[in-house]
Design a protein around this motif. Structure first.
Motif, PDB file in Angstrom:
ATOM      1  N   GLU A  33      -3.326  -8.239  73.931  1.00 24.32           N
ATOM      2  CA  GLU A  33      -2.845  -9.590  73.656  1.00 24.32           C
ATOM      3  C   GLU A  33      -2.615 -10.324  74.981  1.00 24.32           C
ATOM      4  O   GLU A  33      -1.479 -10.572  75.393  1.00 24.32           O
ATOM      5  CB  GLU A  33      -1.555  -9.540  72.839  1.00 24.32           C
ATOM      6  N   SER A  46     -19.001 -15.258  72.237  1.00 25.35           N
ATOM      7  CA  SER A  46     -18.847 -14.502  70.990  1.00 25.35           C
ATOM      8  C   SER A  46     -17.458 -13.867  70.864  1.00 25.35           C
ATOM      9  O   SER A  46     -17.189 -13.148  69.897  1.00 25.35           O
ATOM     10  CB  SER A  46     -19.918 -13.409  70.905  1.00 25.35           C
ATOM     11  N   MET A  47     -16.598 -14.148  71.813  1.00 25.45           N
ATOM     12  CA  MET A  47     -15.265 -13.547  71.821  1.00 25.45           C
ATOM     13  C   MET A  47     -14.380 -14.158  70.735  1.00 25.45           C
ATOM     14  O   MET A  47     -14.389 -15.374  70.519  1.00 25.45           O
ATOM     15  CB  MET A  47     -14.616 -13.766  73.185  1.00 25.45           C
ATOM     16  N   ASP A  48     -13.621 -13.310  70.054  1.00 22.86           N
ATOM     17  CA  ASP A  48     -12.572 -13.796  69.167  1.00 22.86           C
ATOM     18  C   ASP A  48     -11.376 -14.170  70.030  1.00 22.86           C
ATOM     19  O   ASP A  48     -10.819 -13.319  70.724  1.00 22.86           O
ATOM     20  CB  ASP A  48     -12.175 -12.715  68.159  1.00 22.86           C
ATOM     21  N   VAL A  49     -10.983 -15.420  70.002  1.00 24.62           N
ATOM     22  CA  VAL A  49      -9.898 -15.886  70.864  1.00 24.62           C
ATOM     23  C   VAL A  49      -8.562 -15.382  70.327  1.00 24.62           C
ATOM     24  O   VAL A  49      -8.159 -15.745  69.211  1.00 24.62           O
ATOM     25  CB  VAL A  49      -9.879 -17.419  70.948  1.00 24.62           C
ATOM     26  N   PRO A  50      -7.852 -14.546  71.083  1.00 16.59           N
ATOM     27  CA  PRO A  50      -6.565 -14.039  70.595  1.00 16.59           C
ATOM     28  C   PRO A  50      -5.517 -15.153  70.565  1.00 16.59           C
ATOM     29  O   PRO A  50      -5.494 -16.006  71.461  1.00 16.59           O
ATOM     30  CB  PRO A  50      -6.199 -12.962  71.628  1.00 16.59           C
ATOM     31  N   ARG A  70     -14.504 -25.201  72.594  1.00 18.78           N
ATOM     32  CA  ARG A  70     -13.731 -24.469  71.571  1.00 18.78           C
ATOM     33  C   ARG A  70     -12.330 -24.159  72.073  1.00 18.78           C
ATOM     34  O   ARG A  70     -11.347 -24.261  71.324  1.00 18.78           O
ATOM     35  CB  ARG A  70     -14.473 -23.186  71.194  1.00 18.78           C
TER      36      ARG A  70
END
Length: 396
Positions: A33, A46-50, A70
Protein backbone atom coordinates in the motif's frame (compact mmCIF):
# COMPACT_ATOMS: atom_id res chain seq x y z
CA UNK A 1 4.98 10.37 13.46
CA UNK A 2 3.70 9.44 10.00
CA UNK A 3 5.73 6.93 7.99
CA UNK A 4 5.36 7.07 4.22
CA UNK A 5 5.73 3.84 2.29
CA UNK A 6 7.61 4.32 -1.02
CA UNK A 7 7.63 1.65 -3.71
CA UNK A 8 10.47 1.59 -6.25
CA UNK A 9 9.54 -0.01 -9.57
CA UNK A 10 13.02 0.30 -11.08
CA UNK A 11 16.54 0.53 -9.75
CA UNK A 12 16.78 4.08 -8.41
CA UNK A 13 20.19 5.59 -7.76
CA UNK A 14 21.14 5.20 -4.09
CA UNK A 15 22.45 8.76 -4.23
CA UNK A 16 18.81 9.80 -4.48
CA UNK A 17 17.31 7.25 -2.11
CA UNK A 18 19.70 8.11 0.69
CA UNK A 19 18.11 11.57 0.86
CA UNK A 20 14.97 10.03 2.35
CA UNK A 21 14.93 10.02 6.14
CA UNK A 22 14.39 6.36 7.10
CA UNK A 23 12.43 7.44 10.17
CA UNK A 24 9.89 9.05 7.85
CA UNK A 25 10.09 6.83 4.77
CA UNK A 26 9.93 3.07 4.30
CA UNK A 27 11.39 2.16 0.89
CA UNK A 28 11.18 -1.11 -1.02
CA UNK A 29 10.22 -2.91 -4.20
CA UNK A 30 7.44 -4.91 -2.58
CA UNK A 31 5.23 -2.36 -0.84
CA UNK A 32 1.55 -3.41 -0.79
CA UNK A 33 0.00 0.00 0.00
CA UNK A 34 2.45 2.66 -1.18
CA UNK A 35 1.98 6.36 -0.58
CA UNK A 36 4.50 7.13 -3.31
CA UNK A 37 5.99 5.38 -6.32
CA UNK A 38 9.46 6.01 -7.74
CA UNK A 39 9.85 4.82 -11.31
CA UNK A 40 12.10 5.09 -14.34
CA UNK A 41 10.98 2.99 -17.32
CA UNK A 42 8.44 0.55 -15.81
CA UNK A 43 5.07 0.66 -17.60
CA UNK A 44 2.32 1.77 -15.21
CA UNK A 45 -0.54 1.85 -17.76
CA UNK A 46 -1.84 -1.58 -16.78
CA UNK A 47 -1.27 -1.01 -13.06
CA UNK A 48 -4.20 -1.10 -10.66
CA UNK A 49 -3.88 2.19 -8.80
CA UNK A 50 -3.92 1.47 -5.04
CA UNK A 51 -6.23 3.74 -3.02
CA UNK A 52 -3.25 4.50 -0.75
CA UNK A 53 -1.26 6.17 -3.54
CA UNK A 54 -0.60 9.91 -3.17
CA UNK A 55 2.00 10.56 -5.90
CA UNK A 56 4.23 9.11 -8.63
CA UNK A 57 7.72 10.46 -9.34
CA UNK A 58 9.65 9.53 -12.47
CA UNK A 59 13.44 9.81 -12.44
CA UNK A 60 13.50 11.18 -15.97
CA UNK A 61 11.75 13.72 -18.18
CA UNK A 62 9.38 11.62 -20.31
CA UNK A 63 6.18 10.23 -18.81
CA UNK A 64 4.88 8.11 -21.70
CA UNK A 65 5.04 5.03 -19.44
CA UNK A 66 2.69 6.59 -16.88
CA UNK A 67 -1.12 7.05 -17.16
CA UNK A 68 -0.88 10.76 -16.43
CA UNK A 69 -4.50 11.68 -17.22
CA UNK A 70 -5.95 8.75 -15.24
CA UNK A 71 -3.87 9.70 -12.20
CA UNK A 72 -4.87 13.36 -12.50
CA UNK A 73 -8.53 12.36 -12.31
CA UNK A 74 -7.73 10.61 -9.02
CA UNK A 75 -5.89 13.61 -7.56
CA UNK A 76 -2.47 11.96 -7.89
CA UNK A 77 0.31 14.26 -9.13
CA UNK A 78 2.97 12.85 -11.44
CA UNK A 79 6.40 14.40 -11.07
CA UNK A 80 9.23 14.32 -13.60
CA UNK A 81 12.76 15.68 -13.63
CA UNK A 82 13.21 18.14 -16.51
CA UNK A 83 16.78 19.30 -16.84
CA UNK A 84 18.32 16.69 -14.57
CA UNK A 85 19.76 14.81 -17.53
CA UNK A 86 20.19 17.89 -19.73
CA UNK A 87 23.98 17.91 -19.80
CA UNK A 88 24.15 14.21 -20.65
CA UNK A 89 21.78 14.65 -23.61
CA UNK A 90 23.55 17.84 -24.71
CA UNK A 91 26.87 16.02 -24.89
CA UNK A 92 25.30 13.20 -26.90
CA UNK A 93 23.77 15.67 -29.37
CA UNK A 94 27.15 17.37 -29.88
CA UNK A 95 28.72 13.94 -30.37
CA UNK A 96 25.97 13.12 -32.89
CA UNK A 97 26.72 16.28 -34.84
CA UNK A 98 30.39 15.29 -35.07
CA UNK A 99 29.54 11.69 -35.97
CA UNK A 100 27.42 12.94 -38.85
CA UNK A 101 29.73 15.71 -40.03
CA UNK A 102 32.84 13.55 -40.16
CA UNK A 103 31.17 10.19 -40.95
CA UNK A 104 32.98 8.74 -37.93
CA UNK A 105 30.67 5.81 -37.22
CA UNK A 106 30.89 4.28 -40.67
CA UNK A 107 34.57 5.16 -41.03
CA UNK A 108 35.32 3.25 -37.83
CA UNK A 109 33.31 0.28 -39.14
CA UNK A 110 35.29 0.37 -42.38
CA UNK A 111 38.61 0.30 -40.56
CA UNK A 112 37.50 -2.47 -38.22
CA UNK A 113 36.37 -4.59 -41.17
CA UNK A 114 39.73 -4.21 -42.89
CA UNK A 115 41.33 -6.00 -39.96
CA UNK A 116 38.58 -8.21 -38.54
CA UNK A 117 36.97 -9.34 -41.82
CA UNK A 118 39.71 -9.00 -44.43
CA UNK A 119 42.66 -9.74 -42.14
CA UNK A 120 44.80 -6.86 -43.44
CA UNK A 121 47.89 -5.77 -41.55
CA UNK A 122 51.05 -3.70 -41.91
CA UNK A 123 51.71 -1.96 -45.24
CA UNK A 124 48.70 -3.61 -46.88
CA UNK A 125 46.45 -2.14 -44.18
CA UNK A 126 48.06 1.29 -44.61
CA UNK A 127 47.43 1.18 -48.36
CA UNK A 128 43.75 0.28 -47.96
CA UNK A 129 43.24 2.91 -45.27
CA UNK A 130 44.60 5.62 -47.54
CA UNK A 131 42.65 4.30 -50.52
CA UNK A 132 39.34 4.15 -48.66
CA UNK A 133 39.35 7.29 -46.54
CA UNK A 134 38.11 9.56 -49.33
CA UNK A 135 34.64 8.04 -49.11
CA UNK A 136 34.35 9.32 -45.53
CA UNK A 137 35.35 12.93 -46.20
CA UNK A 138 33.03 15.18 -44.21
CA UNK A 139 32.52 18.81 -43.33
CA UNK A 140 33.40 21.12 -40.45
CA UNK A 141 30.83 22.65 -38.13
CA UNK A 142 31.82 26.35 -38.04
CA UNK A 143 29.75 28.28 -40.52
CA UNK A 144 26.98 25.67 -40.69
CA UNK A 145 23.54 26.42 -39.30
CA UNK A 146 21.81 24.38 -36.60
CA UNK A 147 18.07 24.56 -35.99
CA UNK A 148 16.99 23.70 -32.45
CA UNK A 149 13.32 22.78 -32.04
CA UNK A 150 12.38 23.04 -28.37
CA UNK A 151 14.24 25.43 -26.09
CA UNK A 152 13.74 23.74 -22.76
CA UNK A 153 16.58 22.78 -20.44
CA UNK A 154 18.23 20.50 -23.01
CA UNK A 155 17.56 22.64 -26.07
CA UNK A 156 19.08 25.72 -24.44
CA UNK A 157 22.26 23.85 -23.51
CA UNK A 158 22.55 22.43 -27.03
CA UNK A 159 21.97 25.83 -28.63
CA UNK A 160 24.56 27.55 -26.46
CA UNK A 161 27.14 24.80 -26.97
CA UNK A 162 26.59 24.79 -30.74
CA UNK A 163 27.14 28.52 -30.91
CA UNK A 164 30.39 28.10 -28.97
CA UNK A 165 31.49 25.59 -31.63
CA UNK A 166 31.03 28.21 -34.33
CA UNK A 167 27.62 27.28 -35.74
CA UNK A 168 24.90 29.76 -36.55
CA UNK A 169 22.05 28.69 -34.29
CA UNK A 170 18.33 29.14 -34.90
CA UNK A 171 15.78 28.27 -32.25
CA UNK A 172 12.04 27.63 -32.27
CA UNK A 173 9.86 27.28 -29.21
CA UNK A 174 6.51 29.07 -28.96
CA UNK A 175 6.31 28.09 -25.27
CA UNK A 176 9.76 29.37 -24.27
CA UNK A 177 9.78 30.13 -20.54
CA UNK A 178 11.26 33.27 -19.04
CA UNK A 179 13.76 31.16 -17.09
CA UNK A 180 15.04 29.41 -20.21
CA UNK A 181 15.04 32.66 -22.19
CA UNK A 182 17.43 34.17 -19.63
CA UNK A 183 19.76 31.17 -20.00
CA UNK A 184 19.70 31.20 -23.82
CA UNK A 185 22.63 32.89 -25.55
CA UNK A 186 21.62 36.20 -27.17
CA UNK A 187 23.42 34.95 -30.27
CA UNK A 188 20.71 32.33 -30.84
CA UNK A 189 18.21 33.67 -33.37
CA UNK A 190 14.63 32.77 -32.57
CA UNK A 191 12.41 32.12 -35.58
CA UNK A 192 8.64 32.22 -35.71
CA UNK A 193 7.81 28.99 -37.53
CA UNK A 194 9.05 25.42 -37.88
CA UNK A 195 9.08 25.83 -41.67
CA UNK A 196 11.42 28.81 -41.50
CA UNK A 197 13.76 26.87 -39.23
CA UNK A 198 13.89 23.90 -41.62
CA UNK A 199 14.52 26.09 -44.64
CA UNK A 200 17.46 27.86 -43.01
CA UNK A 201 19.12 24.95 -41.16
CA UNK A 202 21.86 22.61 -42.37
CA UNK A 203 21.26 20.49 -39.26
CA UNK A 204 18.09 20.02 -37.20
CA UNK A 205 17.99 18.79 -33.59
CA UNK A 206 14.77 17.99 -31.74
CA UNK A 207 14.06 18.55 -28.04
CA UNK A 208 10.30 18.21 -27.67
CA UNK A 209 8.01 15.70 -25.92
CA UNK A 210 6.02 13.20 -27.95
CA UNK A 211 2.45 14.51 -27.97
CA UNK A 212 -0.20 14.76 -30.66
CA UNK A 213 1.18 18.10 -31.83
CA UNK A 214 4.75 16.83 -32.25
CA UNK A 215 4.15 13.36 -33.69
CA UNK A 216 5.72 13.24 -37.15
CA UNK A 217 7.02 16.79 -36.75
CA UNK A 218 9.88 15.93 -39.10
CA UNK A 219 8.06 14.86 -42.25
CA UNK A 220 8.68 14.75 -46.01
CA UNK A 221 7.39 18.27 -46.63
CA UNK A 222 9.63 19.86 -44.02
CA UNK A 223 12.67 17.77 -44.97
CA UNK A 224 12.25 19.06 -48.53
CA UNK A 225 12.70 22.60 -47.20
CA UNK A 226 16.20 21.83 -45.87
CA UNK A 227 19.30 22.60 -47.89
CA UNK A 228 20.87 19.71 -49.82
CA UNK A 229 22.99 17.48 -47.58
CA UNK A 230 21.13 18.24 -44.36
CA UNK A 231 21.40 16.31 -41.10
CA UNK A 232 18.58 15.37 -38.71
CA UNK A 233 19.38 14.56 -35.08
CA UNK A 234 16.72 13.01 -32.87
CA UNK A 235 17.43 12.54 -29.17
CA UNK A 236 13.87 13.42 -28.12
CA UNK A 237 11.44 10.60 -28.96
CA UNK A 238 11.26 8.24 -31.93
CA UNK A 239 7.74 9.29 -32.91
CA UNK A 240 8.57 12.94 -33.57
CA UNK A 241 10.31 11.86 -36.79
CA UNK A 242 8.66 10.19 -39.78
CA UNK A 243 11.50 7.72 -40.27
CA UNK A 244 10.24 6.52 -43.65
CA UNK A 245 10.44 10.08 -44.95
CA UNK A 246 13.94 10.48 -43.55
CA UNK A 247 15.17 7.22 -45.09
CA UNK A 248 13.76 8.21 -48.46
CA UNK A 249 15.54 11.58 -48.26
CA UNK A 250 18.77 9.77 -47.38
CA UNK A 251 18.34 7.45 -50.37
CA UNK A 252 17.91 10.38 -52.75
CA UNK A 253 20.86 12.22 -51.25
CA UNK A 254 18.81 15.19 -50.05
CA UNK A 255 19.81 14.32 -46.47
CA UNK A 256 23.40 13.49 -45.56
CA UNK A 257 22.74 11.67 -42.29
CA UNK A 258 20.22 10.79 -39.62
CA UNK A 259 21.52 10.35 -36.06
CA UNK A 260 19.06 9.09 -33.46
CA UNK A 261 18.67 7.32 -30.13
CA UNK A 262 15.73 5.09 -31.07
CA UNK A 263 16.61 1.89 -32.98
CA UNK A 264 14.29 0.45 -35.61
CA UNK A 265 14.74 -2.47 -37.96
CA UNK A 266 14.98 -0.31 -41.08
CA UNK A 267 16.96 2.55 -39.61
CA UNK A 268 19.60 0.53 -37.79
CA UNK A 269 20.98 -1.00 -40.99
CA UNK A 270 20.83 2.04 -43.28
CA UNK A 271 24.30 3.17 -44.41
CA UNK A 272 23.55 6.86 -43.71
CA UNK A 273 22.00 6.32 -40.29
CA UNK A 274 23.70 6.26 -36.90
CA UNK A 275 21.39 4.64 -34.36
CA UNK A 276 22.32 4.51 -30.68
CA UNK A 277 20.67 2.28 -28.03
CA UNK A 278 18.77 5.03 -26.18
CA UNK A 279 21.85 6.46 -24.47
CA UNK A 280 20.46 9.96 -23.89
CA UNK A 281 20.55 9.91 -20.09
CA UNK A 282 22.85 6.92 -19.69
CA UNK A 283 25.53 8.46 -17.53
CA UNK A 284 26.08 7.89 -13.85
CA UNK A 285 25.81 11.62 -13.25
CA UNK A 286 22.47 11.92 -15.03
CA UNK A 287 20.97 8.94 -13.20
CA UNK A 288 22.08 10.42 -9.88
CA UNK A 289 20.69 13.86 -10.76
CA UNK A 290 17.34 12.42 -11.88
CA UNK A 291 17.02 10.34 -8.72
CA UNK A 292 17.86 13.28 -6.46
CA UNK A 293 15.34 15.52 -8.16
CA UNK A 294 12.57 12.89 -8.20
CA UNK A 295 13.12 11.95 -4.55
CA UNK A 296 13.22 15.56 -3.36
CA UNK A 297 10.00 16.45 -5.19
CA UNK A 298 8.19 13.37 -3.91
CA UNK A 299 9.33 13.97 -0.34
CA UNK A 300 8.38 17.66 -0.45
CA UNK A 301 4.90 16.73 -1.61
CA UNK A 302 4.34 13.96 0.92
CA UNK A 303 5.69 15.99 3.83
CA UNK A 304 4.45 19.47 2.93
CA UNK A 305 1.99 19.17 0.04
CA UNK A 306 4.16 21.25 -2.28
CA UNK A 307 4.00 20.47 -6.01
CA UNK A 308 7.04 21.12 -8.20
CA UNK A 309 7.52 19.83 -11.76
CA UNK A 310 4.24 17.98 -11.99
CA UNK A 311 3.04 17.11 -15.49
CA UNK A 312 -0.63 16.97 -14.53
CA UNK A 313 -1.09 19.63 -11.84
CA UNK A 314 0.07 23.24 -11.44
CA UNK A 315 3.14 24.22 -9.46
CA UNK A 316 2.04 25.13 -5.93
CA UNK A 317 4.68 25.86 -3.30
CA UNK A 318 3.94 27.52 0.03
CA UNK A 319 6.10 27.90 3.12
CA UNK A 320 4.54 26.38 6.20
CA UNK A 321 3.02 28.74 8.75
CA UNK A 322 4.19 27.90 12.31
CA UNK A 323 1.48 26.66 14.64
CA UNK A 324 -0.95 25.68 11.88
CA UNK A 325 -2.24 22.53 10.24
CA UNK A 326 -1.96 22.15 6.49
CA UNK A 327 -4.67 20.80 4.20
CA UNK A 328 -4.18 19.94 0.50
CA UNK A 329 -7.17 19.78 -1.85
CA UNK A 330 -7.47 18.66 -5.49
CA UNK A 331 -10.52 19.75 -7.43
CA UNK A 332 -11.93 20.23 -10.89
CA UNK A 333 -11.21 23.66 -12.36
CA UNK A 334 -14.71 25.13 -12.11
CA UNK A 335 -16.24 28.31 -10.64
CA UNK A 336 -16.73 28.96 -6.92
CA UNK A 337 -14.53 26.12 -5.71
CA UNK A 338 -12.43 28.43 -3.51
CA UNK A 339 -15.52 30.00 -2.01
CA UNK A 340 -17.03 26.64 -1.13
CA UNK A 341 -13.79 25.33 0.37
CA UNK A 342 -13.25 28.41 2.56
CA UNK A 343 -16.89 28.29 3.64
CA UNK A 344 -16.44 24.74 4.92
CA UNK A 345 -13.33 25.81 6.82
CA UNK A 346 -15.15 28.76 8.34
CA UNK A 347 -18.10 26.58 9.38
CA UNK A 348 -15.58 24.30 11.13
CA UNK A 349 -14.31 27.29 13.13
CA UNK A 350 -10.90 27.27 11.40
CA UNK A 351 -9.09 30.52 10.70
CA UNK A 352 -7.14 30.59 7.44
CA UNK A 353 -3.56 31.69 8.11
CA UNK A 354 -2.23 31.16 4.58
CA UNK A 355 -3.91 30.08 1.37
CA UNK A 356 -2.87 29.46 -2.24
CA UNK A 357 -4.75 28.02 -5.19
CA UNK A 358 -3.62 27.47 -8.78
CA UNK A 359 -5.24 25.83 -11.77
CA UNK A 360 -3.90 24.04 -14.84
CA UNK A 361 -6.22 22.78 -17.53
CA UNK A 362 -9.09 20.79 -16.07
CA UNK A 363 -7.75 20.70 -12.51
CA UNK A 364 -6.73 22.94 -9.62
CA UNK A 365 -4.87 22.46 -6.37
CA UNK A 366 -5.21 24.28 -3.07
CA UNK A 367 -2.90 24.47 -0.07
CA UNK A 368 -4.24 26.05 3.08
CA UNK A 369 -2.72 26.49 6.55
CA UNK A 370 -5.40 26.78 9.23
CA UNK A 371 -5.38 27.71 12.89
CA UNK A 372 -7.35 25.36 15.08
CA UNK A 373 -7.98 21.65 15.38
CA UNK A 374 -8.62 19.86 12.08
CA UNK A 375 -11.07 17.09 12.93
CA UNK A 376 -11.44 13.92 10.86
CA UNK A 377 -14.91 14.89 9.67
CA UNK A 378 -13.51 17.99 7.92
CA UNK A 379 -12.11 15.82 5.13
CA UNK A 380 -15.53 14.31 4.46
CA UNK A 381 -17.12 17.76 4.41
CA UNK A 382 -14.60 18.99 1.85
CA UNK A 383 -15.00 15.86 -0.28
CA UNK A 384 -18.77 16.44 -0.26
CA UNK A 385 -18.24 19.60 -2.34
CA UNK A 386 -19.14 18.90 -5.95
CA UNK A 387 -15.91 18.95 -7.95
CA UNK A 388 -13.50 18.09 -5.14
CA UNK A 389 -11.42 15.03 -6.09
CA UNK A 390 -9.19 14.46 -3.10
CA UNK A 391 -8.25 16.06 0.21
CA UNK A 392 -5.72 15.26 2.88
CA UNK A 393 -4.45 16.62 6.16
CA UNK A 394 -0.68 17.06 5.98
CA UNK A 395 0.39 16.46 9.55
CA UNK A 396 4.20 16.26 9.47
Amino acid sequence: MTTFHIQTLNAISPVGLQRLDRELFDIGTDIPEPRGILVRSADLHSMDVPPSLYAVARAGAGTNNIPVARLAALGIPVFNTPGANANAVKELVIAGMLLAARNLYHAADYTRDLVAEKGLAGKELDVQVEAGKKQFAGFELPGKSLGVIGLGAIGVLVANAAHALGLKVLGYDPALTIKNAWQLSPNVEQVTSVEELFSRSDMITLHVPLVDGTRGLVNAERIALMPQGGVVLNFARGGVVDEAAVLQALDTGHLHAYVNDFPSESGAVHPRVVTLPHLGASTGEAEDNCAIMAVDQLADYLLHGNIRNSVNFPEVVMARTPGTTRVGIFNENKPNMIGQITAVLADAGLNVAEFTNKSQGDYAYTLVDVEGEVRDELKEQILAIDGVIRARKIET
